[in-house]
Design a protein around this motif. Sequence first.
Motif, short mmCIF file in Angstrom:
data_model
loop_
_atom_site.label_atom_id
_atom_site.label_comp_id
_atom_site.label_asym_id
_atom_site.label_seq_id
_atom_site.Cartn_x
_atom_site.Cartn_y
_atom_site.Cartn_z
N CYS A 63 0.97 -1.15 -0.10
CA CYS A 63 0.03 -0.06 0.02
C CYS A 63 0.69 1.16 0.17
O CYS A 63 1.85 1.28 0.59
N LYS A 65 -0.41 4.05 1.20
CA LYS A 65 -0.87 4.97 2.27
C LYS A 65 -0.44 4.36 3.68
O LYS A 65 -0.06 3.42 3.65
N ASP A 66 -0.60 5.29 4.44
CA ASP A 66 -0.25 5.00 6.04
C ASP A 66 -1.26 5.35 6.96
O ASP A 66 -1.03 6.07 7.87
N CYS A 67 -2.70 5.01 6.82
CA CYS A 67 -3.76 5.31 7.59
C CYS A 67 -3.36 4.91 8.90
O CYS A 67 -2.83 3.63 9.12
N TYR A 69 -4.53 3.85 11.27
CA TYR A 69 -5.31 2.65 12.10
C TYR A 69 -5.08 1.45 11.52
O TYR A 69 -5.34 0.12 12.14
N CYS A 70 -4.36 1.26 10.41
CA CYS A 70 -4.52 0.24 9.57
C CYS A 70 -3.02 -1.03 9.69
O CYS A 70 -2.06 -0.54 9.59
N ILE A 72 -1.82 -2.93 7.65
CA ILE A 72 -1.09 -3.07 6.53
C ILE A 72 -0.53 -1.82 5.91
O ILE A 72 -0.03 -1.60 4.77
N ARG A 73 -0.55 -0.62 7.08
CA ARG A 73 -0.24 0.77 6.55
C ARG A 73 1.46 0.38 5.89
O ARG A 73 2.15 -0.29 6.44
N GLY A 109 -4.12 -3.26 -0.95
CA GLY A 109 -3.88 -1.67 -0.47
C GLY A 109 -3.97 -1.07 -1.51
O GLY A 109 -3.99 -1.53 -2.74
N GLU A 110 -3.82 0.30 -1.50
CA GLU A 110 -4.07 1.36 -2.61
C GLU A 110 -2.52 1.48 -3.43
O GLU A 110 -1.51 1.82 -2.62
FE1 SF4 Z 1 -5.27 2.86 4.42
FE2 SF4 Z 1 -6.38 0.79 2.75
FE3 SF4 Z 1 -3.85 1.26 2.84
FE4 SF4 Z 1 -4.76 0.33 5.08
S1 SF4 Z 1 -4.70 -0.75 2.98
S2 SF4 Z 1 -3.42 1.84 4.75
S3 SF4 Z 1 -6.84 1.34 4.67
S4 SF4 Z 1 -5.32 2.66 2.10
#
Ligand code: SF4
Length: 391
Positions: A63, A65-67, A69-70, A72-73, A109-110
Motif C-alpha cells: 500500500c 498509504k499510511d492510514c 489505524y491499519c 497493513i499501512r 492496499g492502494e
Molecule cells: Fe489505508 Fe487501505 Fe492502505 Fe490500509 S490498505 S493503509 S486502509 S489505504
Amino acid sequence: LGSKPTYPNVKGWKFTEKELTRLLSNRTHSEDLVLFKTAASATEREFGNETYFRGIAEFSNKCEKDCNYCGIRKSHPIVQRFDMSDKEVVDAAKWVAEYGYGCLLLQSGERTVKKENERVSRLIRAIKKETTSKTYPKGIGIILSVGEQKPEVYKEWFDLGAHRYLLRIETTNRDLYHKIHPSFNHSFETRVQCLKSLRDIGYQVGSGVMIGIPGQSLLDLARDLLWYRQMDLDMIGMGPYIHSQHTPMCEEFEKDYWQVQNNVTDKDDWDWRDSDFAQYRDMENWKRYRLTLRMLALTRLMCFDCNIAATTALQAIDPFGRERALEIAANVVMPIVTPKKYRKNYVLYDGKPCVEEGKEECRGCLQARVLSVGKRVVYDQWNDPPHFLRK
Ligand code: SF4
Ligand code: SAM
C-alpha cells in the motif's frame, strides 16, 4: 422511532440528527431490542431469508498509504509484503464460480502506479474469460476495493466488466478524517469525489464508516447515517474500529492508558498481557460492537433496499457477531478465499478471524452461521442490490 415509511411506496425511515443520536445512545437492553426487531422486520420485508455470498480475495497487502489505524499501512514495521500471483487470483475466481458464490471482491492496499492498474485490468479480463459459462453468461460479478484512483482508471475497469466498487469514507467528520489519516496524501474531498466519479461511471457504489474511532461522537455517527442516504449508496459495509498493534492509533491508546490513566511512564513497563489493560481494551471493544449493531439497524431502516454486509470485524469482538448482524440488518457475507499462506499478512486489526483457515473451511463455517439464524444463501447469481436495480 422516527417516522415510519408507508408501504409499499417505501423510501425508508426518516430520522433527524437528534433522533439518531438518541437511538445510538440507547441505555437499556429493551430499547435496543425494539430497534433491532424493527430493523429485522425491514430486512425480512426486503430480502426474506436470503443472504448473498461474495468471495473476498485479498490479493496484495502492498500500500502507498499510511492510514493511522491499519495493520497493513505502508510503514508498518512487521508485516511481510505479498502479491498473489495472477494465476492464484484467477484460480480463486474459478473456485468462487464453481461453488456458486456469484461474485468476487478483489481487495488490496492502494497502489496507483500504472503497472499495478494494468495488473487489475489484466485480472478483470482473465476472470471474466475464465468464469463465463451457462450459469454466468457475463462471468462472475467483480467487485473492486483498491482505493482512490483517477476517474479514467475507474472507467477502464468498469468497461472491462467490474461493476461494483467499495470505498469506505471511514468517517464523515472532516476533522476526524484528517486526524486519522496523514495529511500529505489524504483528503476528505478527494475521497468524496472518488465516490461521485464511481457513481457517474455507472458502478454500484459501496461505502461505510468505522465505528468507535477515538474522538468520534454519536453525533458524528448520526451524520454518517444521514450521509449514506445523501450519497444514495447501493451497498454499505461498516464495522467496529479495532486497534492494530504497531499503528499510531493503537500506540496512542496504549500511551493514554499507561501514562495518563496509570502514570506508568517507562514504555518497558507497558504490558499487553496485563489483565486490567486487557479488560479495559475488551470493554472498549464491546461498546464499539453494541454501537455497530445499532448503526446496522438504523442503516437498514433508512436505506432499506441496500446490500449491507455482516463484516468480519464484528466476529473479532463477539464470536457470533456476524450472526447478530444477519439477524438484524445484514444480507451479505464475504467468505475469504485468499490462500491460507497469505492471510497472516493481511491482518488489518488485532484478533482478525479466519486467518488460520482455508477457503473450504470458511465456506462451511459461514454456510453454517447463515443457517443457524434461519437464513439461506442464494447461489449462482450476482445478487445486485435492489436499490441499484430500482434506480
Ligand atoms: Fe489505508 Fe487501505 Fe492502505 Fe490500509 S490498505 S493503509 S486502509 S489505504
Ligand atoms: N486499501 C483500500 C481502502 O483503504 O479503501 C481497501 C482495503 S482497506 C484494508 C479496507 C478497510 O479496512 C478500510 O476501508 C478500513 O475501514 C478497514 N480497516 C483498516 N484498519 C482497520 C482497523 N484497525 N479496524 C477496523 N477496520 C479497519
